[in-house]
Design a protein around this motif. Structure first.
Motif, PDB file in Angstrom:
ATOM      1  N   HIS A 126      24.238  49.440  22.401  1.00 41.25           N
ATOM      2  CA  HIS A 126      23.424  48.228  22.299  1.00 41.25           C
ATOM      3  C   HIS A 126      23.366  47.514  23.651  1.00 41.25           C
ATOM      4  CE1 HIS A 126      23.259  48.645  17.968  1.00 41.25           C
ATOM      5  NE2 HIS A 126      24.572  48.581  17.866  1.00 41.25           N
ATOM      6  N   GLU A 127      24.522  47.389  24.293  1.00 43.73           N
ATOM      7  CA  GLU A 127      24.563  46.696  25.579  1.00 43.73           C
ATOM      8  C   GLU A 127      23.795  47.460  26.648  1.00 43.73           C
ATOM      9  OE1 GLU A 127      28.677  46.200  26.473  1.00 43.73           O
ATOM     10  OE2 GLU A 127      29.004  44.684  24.932  1.00 43.73           O
ATOM     11  N   THR A 128      23.949  48.778  26.671  1.00 44.02           N
ATOM     12  CA  THR A 128      23.256  49.546  27.706  1.00 44.02           C
ATOM     13  C   THR A 128      21.758  49.512  27.477  1.00 44.02           C
ATOM     14  OG1 THR A 128      23.518  51.530  29.088  1.00 44.02           O
ATOM     15  CG2 THR A 128      23.233  51.903  26.754  1.00 44.02           C
ATOM     16  N   CYS A 129      21.323  49.449  26.221  1.00 45.89           N
ATOM     17  CA  CYS A 129      19.885  49.370  25.954  1.00 45.89           C
ATOM     18  C   CYS A 129      19.330  48.003  26.358  1.00 45.89           C
ATOM     19  CB  CYS A 129      19.610  49.652  24.482  1.00 45.89           C
ATOM     20  SG  CYS A 129      17.878  50.072  24.155  1.00 45.89           S
ATOM     21  N   CYS A 130      20.109  46.955  26.155  1.00 39.59           N
ATOM     22  CA  CYS A 130      19.701  45.634  26.644  1.00 39.59           C
ATOM     23  C   CYS A 130      19.584  45.629  28.159  1.00 39.59           C
ATOM     24  CB  CYS A 130      20.695  44.572  26.186  1.00 39.59           C
ATOM     25  SG  CYS A 130      20.636  44.186  24.425  1.00 39.59           S
ATOM     26  N   PHE A 139      23.097  59.678  21.813  1.00 41.20           N
ATOM     27  CA  PHE A 139      23.325  61.069  21.429  1.00 41.20           C
ATOM     28  C   PHE A 139      24.706  61.542  21.865  1.00 41.20           C
ATOM     29  CE2 PHE A 139      22.785  65.668  22.489  1.00 41.20           C
ATOM     30  CZ  PHE A 139      22.563  66.145  21.204  1.00 41.20           C
ATOM     31  N   TRP A 140      25.040  61.312  23.131  1.00 42.45           N
ATOM     32  CA  TRP A 140      26.299  61.842  23.661  1.00 42.45           C
ATOM     33  C   TRP A 140      27.500  60.990  23.251  1.00 42.45           C
ATOM     34  CZ3 TRP A 140      26.441  66.624  24.712  1.00 42.45           C
ATOM     35  CH2 TRP A 140      25.344  67.280  25.271  1.00 42.45           C
ATOM     36  N   VAL A 141      27.349  59.692  23.163  1.00 46.24           N
ATOM     37  CA  VAL A 141      28.456  58.851  22.686  1.00 46.24           C
ATOM     38  C   VAL A 141      28.828  59.241  21.259  1.00 46.24           C
ATOM     39  CG1 VAL A 141      29.068  56.499  21.989  1.00 46.24           C
ATOM     40  CG2 VAL A 141      28.079  56.916  24.245  1.00 46.24           C
ATOM     41  N   GLY A 142      27.819  59.453  20.417  1.00 45.27           N
ATOM     42  CA  GLY A 142      28.094  59.854  19.041  1.00 45.27           C
ATOM     43  C   GLY A 142      28.833  61.171  18.944  1.00 45.27           C
ATOM     44  N   LEU A 143      28.525  62.106  19.843  1.00 47.67           N
ATOM     45  CA  LEU A 143      29.165  63.419  19.819  1.00 47.67           C
ATOM     46  C   LEU A 143      30.561  63.416  20.419  1.00 47.67           C
ATOM     47  CD1 LEU A 143      26.149  65.668  20.913  1.00 47.67           C
ATOM     48  CD2 LEU A 143      27.291  65.716  18.685  1.00 47.67           C
ATOM     49  N   LEU A 144      30.774  62.626  21.475  1.00 49.73           N
ATOM     50  CA  LEU A 144      31.984  62.768  22.277  1.00 49.73           C
ATOM     51  C   LEU A 144      32.998  61.641  22.120  1.00 49.73           C
ATOM     52  CD1 LEU A 144      30.425  64.037  25.646  1.00 49.73           C
ATOM     53  CD2 LEU A 144      31.199  65.381  23.687  1.00 49.73           C
ATOM     54  N   TYR A 145      32.570  60.455  21.703  1.00 44.27           N
ATOM     55  CA  TYR A 145      33.488  59.309  21.664  1.00 44.27           C
ATOM     56  C   TYR A 145      34.152  59.114  20.307  1.00 44.27           C
ATOM     57  CZ  TYR A 145      32.867  57.221  26.318  1.00 44.27           C
ATOM     58  OH  TYR A 145      32.901  56.971  27.672  1.00 44.27           O
ATOM     59  N   PHE A 166      19.451  54.220  17.621  1.00 46.72           N
ATOM     60  CA  PHE A 166      18.805  54.721  18.834  1.00 46.72           C
ATOM     61  C   PHE A 166      18.515  56.220  18.777  1.00 46.72           C
ATOM     62  CE2 PHE A 166      21.248  50.967  20.354  1.00 46.72           C
ATOM     63  CZ  PHE A 166      20.155  50.181  20.687  1.00 46.72           C
ATOM     64  N   LEU A 167      19.055  56.907  17.776  1.00 45.78           N
ATOM     65  CA  LEU A 167      18.765  58.340  17.626  1.00 45.78           C
ATOM     66  C   LEU A 167      17.421  58.594  16.946  1.00 45.78           C
ATOM     67  CD1 LEU A 167      22.209  59.745  16.384  1.00 45.78           C
ATOM     68  CD2 LEU A 167      21.296  59.756  18.715  1.00 45.78           C
ATOM     69  N   GLU A 168      16.802  57.561  16.397  1.00 45.52           N
ATOM     70  CA  GLU A 168      15.619  57.767  15.560  1.00 45.52           C
ATOM     71  C   GLU A 168      14.498  58.536  16.251  1.00 45.52           C
ATOM     72  OE1 GLU A 168      14.574  53.984  13.919  1.00 45.52           O
ATOM     73  OE2 GLU A 168      16.356  53.913  12.614  1.00 45.52           O
ATOM     74  N   PRO A 169      14.144  58.262  17.512  1.00 46.50           N
ATOM     75  CA  PRO A 169      13.076  59.060  18.123  1.00 46.50           C
ATOM     76  C   PRO A 169      13.444  60.529  18.270  1.00 46.50           C
ATOM     77  CG  PRO A 169      14.069  57.569  19.731  1.00 46.50           C
ATOM     78  CD  PRO A 169      14.566  57.163  18.395  1.00 46.50           C
ATOM     79  N   LEU A 170      14.711  60.827  18.510  1.00 47.95           N
ATOM     80  CA  LEU A 170      15.133  62.223  18.653  1.00 47.95           C
ATOM     81  C   LEU A 170      15.089  62.938  17.306  1.00 47.95           C
ATOM     82  CD1 LEU A 170      18.215  61.816  21.039  1.00 47.95           C
ATOM     83  CD2 LEU A 170      15.770  61.982  21.606  1.00 47.95           C
ATOM     84  N   ILE A 171      15.505  62.252  16.265  1.00 50.76           N
ATOM     85  CA  ILE A 171      15.438  62.836  14.921  1.00 50.76           C
ATOM     86  C   ILE A 171      13.997  63.148  14.557  1.00 50.76           C
ATOM     87  CG2 ILE A 171      15.833  62.365  12.473  1.00 50.76           C
ATOM     88  CD1 ILE A 171      18.270  60.655  13.377  1.00 50.76           C
ATOM     89  N   GLU A 172      13.116  62.245  14.911  1.00 52.77           N
ATOM     90  CA  GLU A 172      11.695  62.458  14.601  1.00 52.77           C
ATOM     91  C   GLU A 172      11.135  63.677  15.334  1.00 52.77           C
ATOM     92  OE1 GLU A 172       7.576  62.430  14.519  1.00 52.77           O
ATOM     93  OE2 GLU A 172       8.522  61.673  16.339  1.00 52.77           O
ATOM     94  N   PHE A 173      11.501  63.846  16.617  1.00 52.05           N
ATOM     95  CA  PHE A 173      11.062  65.033  17.357  1.00 52.05           C
ATOM     96  C   PHE A 173      11.590  66.303  16.706  1.00 52.05           C
ATOM     97  CE2 PHE A 173      11.004  62.140  21.249  1.00 52.05           C
ATOM     98  CZ  PHE A 173       9.621  62.020  21.247  1.00 52.05           C
ATOM     99  N   ALA A 174      12.869  66.296  16.346  1.00 52.78           N
ATOM    100  CA  ALA A 174      13.474  67.497  15.780  1.00 52.78           C
ATOM    101  C   ALA A 174      12.878  67.826  14.416  1.00 52.78           C
ATOM    102  CB  ALA A 174      14.989  67.325  15.682  1.00 52.78           C
ATOM    103  N   GLN A 175      12.684  66.814  13.586  1.00 56.76           N
ATOM    104  CA  GLN A 175      12.098  67.073  12.270  1.00 56.76           C
ATOM    105  C   GLN A 175      10.670  67.602  12.387  1.00 56.76           C
ATOM    106  OE1 GLN A 175      12.659  63.266  10.333  1.00 56.76           O
ATOM    107  NE2 GLN A 175      14.623  63.885   9.438  1.00 56.76           N
TER     108      GLN A 175
END
Length: 454
Positions: free
Chosen positions: A109-113, A337-343, A415-424
């Motif tokens: 959230h902070e990095t997107c702001c 994407f990467w924070v969700g996978l690695l943190y 914030f993953l929503e656009p990536l999910i949409e591309f993949a679907q």
């Protein structure tokens, strides 16, 4: 690309210092942060050309204009070439691509702001100068010879050396843009696990972010031409780093890799000394002809670490380097994407389970095939699309468990929503632009600059 590092001038007297320097990046989990960097192409609104540094509408004027927002100027040989504000900086890529290197922040959230605020500031000044900015992976319209060069010393050295090592190095410098995220680790073993997962899944990020299908106004046959450019840039400093998957991999093995990467320069007394192609090992022995008797400092080592360009790069943190630049929402999606996978430990375990049996040929097939085929690249009995959907699922669960909520109660998974949409949809951003090119745009690339500018 980085400027000269701010590391202290501590003399290097033994190889172990290099290992200790890298190991000093490990930190407790409650101190882990997220650093997001992104680059973007500037263009003049009237003729769509990339602005030079000089002139009333140049990149130098843009940087000067940004100082009204509290950015401090950084000069090299009298040229304004960067800005700093707190722990963030704005720098110039070789052809004037503007890069934000964001501060280390606690949540997506902070990095997107931070990204949102930066783009607003840039647009405020750019509008006054008749400039626009575009997020894509590769310059869609102009030839390499039509791109300007910025007045930075390290770029002059690289400009001379790049053609000696590959055919597309100058294109990498002048015509590519990326978004990357820098992430922490807690120990050497954890770093190795994160490194392996992120290398194996980097082609998945490349596919989801693929947005460079045009070269000089025409389709180039790729979805991520930016990713393809790296395959013919410099084999000494790029690639998938197969040794990361070998038993016993750790800081020491990565230091040995870096010692075998030829140097570009040493920054001394405010000047870049051209050492391109020379050995850091010989530098440590005081045997460089261009710096007779001189030996390196940890600052030289920190600078040298920035001149290796693998798909994932280790410094005192890990850098995910596989994504094309893009619009605002994808600049927020990559760190998510990467924070969700690695943190999140459970997500990291699940991600490792997903990739741990990938063979070396399979990892290379993904890396080599994704730039052209994107999500539709066949893999085992399915395609990259299925891998992407599974990785996004793991990431989403990881972000939900982090439970970092915004004011509306939404987790970072939003914030993953656009990536999910591309993949679907099984369709990359590049394929959507190609549809527009062959359809409504009538074979012209020019509408892209209007419709996809920030």
């Amino acid at each position: 690309m980085s400027g000269p590092s701010a590391v202290k001038e501590v003399p290097i007297t033994r190889r172990e210092q290099l290992i200790e320097y890298m190991a000093s990046g490990a930190r407790p989990k409650d101190e882990w942060r997220i650093g997001t960097e992104h680059e973007k192409f500037g263009f003049r609104l009237d003729d769509l050309r990339a602005p030079t540094w000089e002139g009333e509408r140049g990149i130098g004027a843009l940087l000067e204009g940004l100082t009204r927002f509290g950015w401090e100027p950084v000069r090299e040989n009298g040229y304004l070439i960067a800005l700093s504000r707190g722990l963030a900086s704005i720098t110039l890529e070789p052809a004037g691509q503007l890069e934000l290197s964001g501060a280390p922040l606690s949540t997506v959230h902070e990095t997107c702001c931070e990204v949102t605020s930066h783009l607003r500031e840039v647009k405020t000044v750019a509008d006054e100068l008749g400039l626009g900015f575009l997020g894509m992976g590769f310059q869609p319209k102009w030839a390499r010879e039509e791109m300007p060069w910025m007045p930075k010393g390290r770029y002059a050295i690289m400009r001379r050396y790049m053609p000696l090592k590959g055919n597309l190095g100058l294109d990498m410098m002048t015509r590519t843009c990326t978004v990357q995220v820098n992430l922490d680790f807690g120990s050497e073993a954890q770093m190795a696990k994160m490194f392996r997962v992120s290398l194996a899944l980097q082609p998945i990020a490349t596919a989801l972010f693929a947005d460079s299908p045009f070269t000089e106004g025409k389709p180039n046959g790729f979805l991520s031409f930016r990713s393809n450019v790296w395959t013919d840039t410099d084999p000494d400093r790029t690639g998938m780093l197969d040794f990361v998957f070998e038993d016993g991999f750790g800081y020491e093995r990565y230091v040995d890799y870096l010692l075998d990467v030829p140097m570009y320069f040493s920054y001394r007394d405010g000047k870049y000394i051209d050492l391109a192609g020379q050995s850091f090992r010989r530098f440590m022995d005081g045997k460089l002809d261009d710096l007779p008797g001189a030996t390196p400092t940890l600052k030289d080592w920190a600078d040298h670490m920035t001149t290796a360009f693998p798909e994932v790069r280790l410094k005192k943190y890990l850098e995910m380097r596989g994504a094309d630049g893009g619009p605002w929402n994808r600049l927020c999606a990559l760190p998510a994407f990467w924070v969700g996978l690695l943190y999140d430990d459970t997500a990291l375990d699940a991600a490792w389970d997903l990739v741990k049996d990938f063979s070396l040929p399979e990892r290379h097939a993904l890396r080599d095939g994704v730039p052209r085929h994107g999500l539709k690249l066949p893999f085992r009995n399915a395609s990259v699309r299925e891998l992407a959907l599974e990785a996004l699922k793991i990431s989403g669960h990881g972000l939900a468990r982090r439970a970092q909520l915004n004011a509306n109660g939404a987790s970072e998974a939003v914030f993953l929503e656009p990536l999910i949409e591309f993949a679907q949809a099984n369709q990359t951003p590049a394929e959507r632009k190609l549809e527009l090119f062959h359809g409504r745009w009538g074979g012209s690339i020019d509408p892209l600059f209007r419709e996809f500018a920030y």
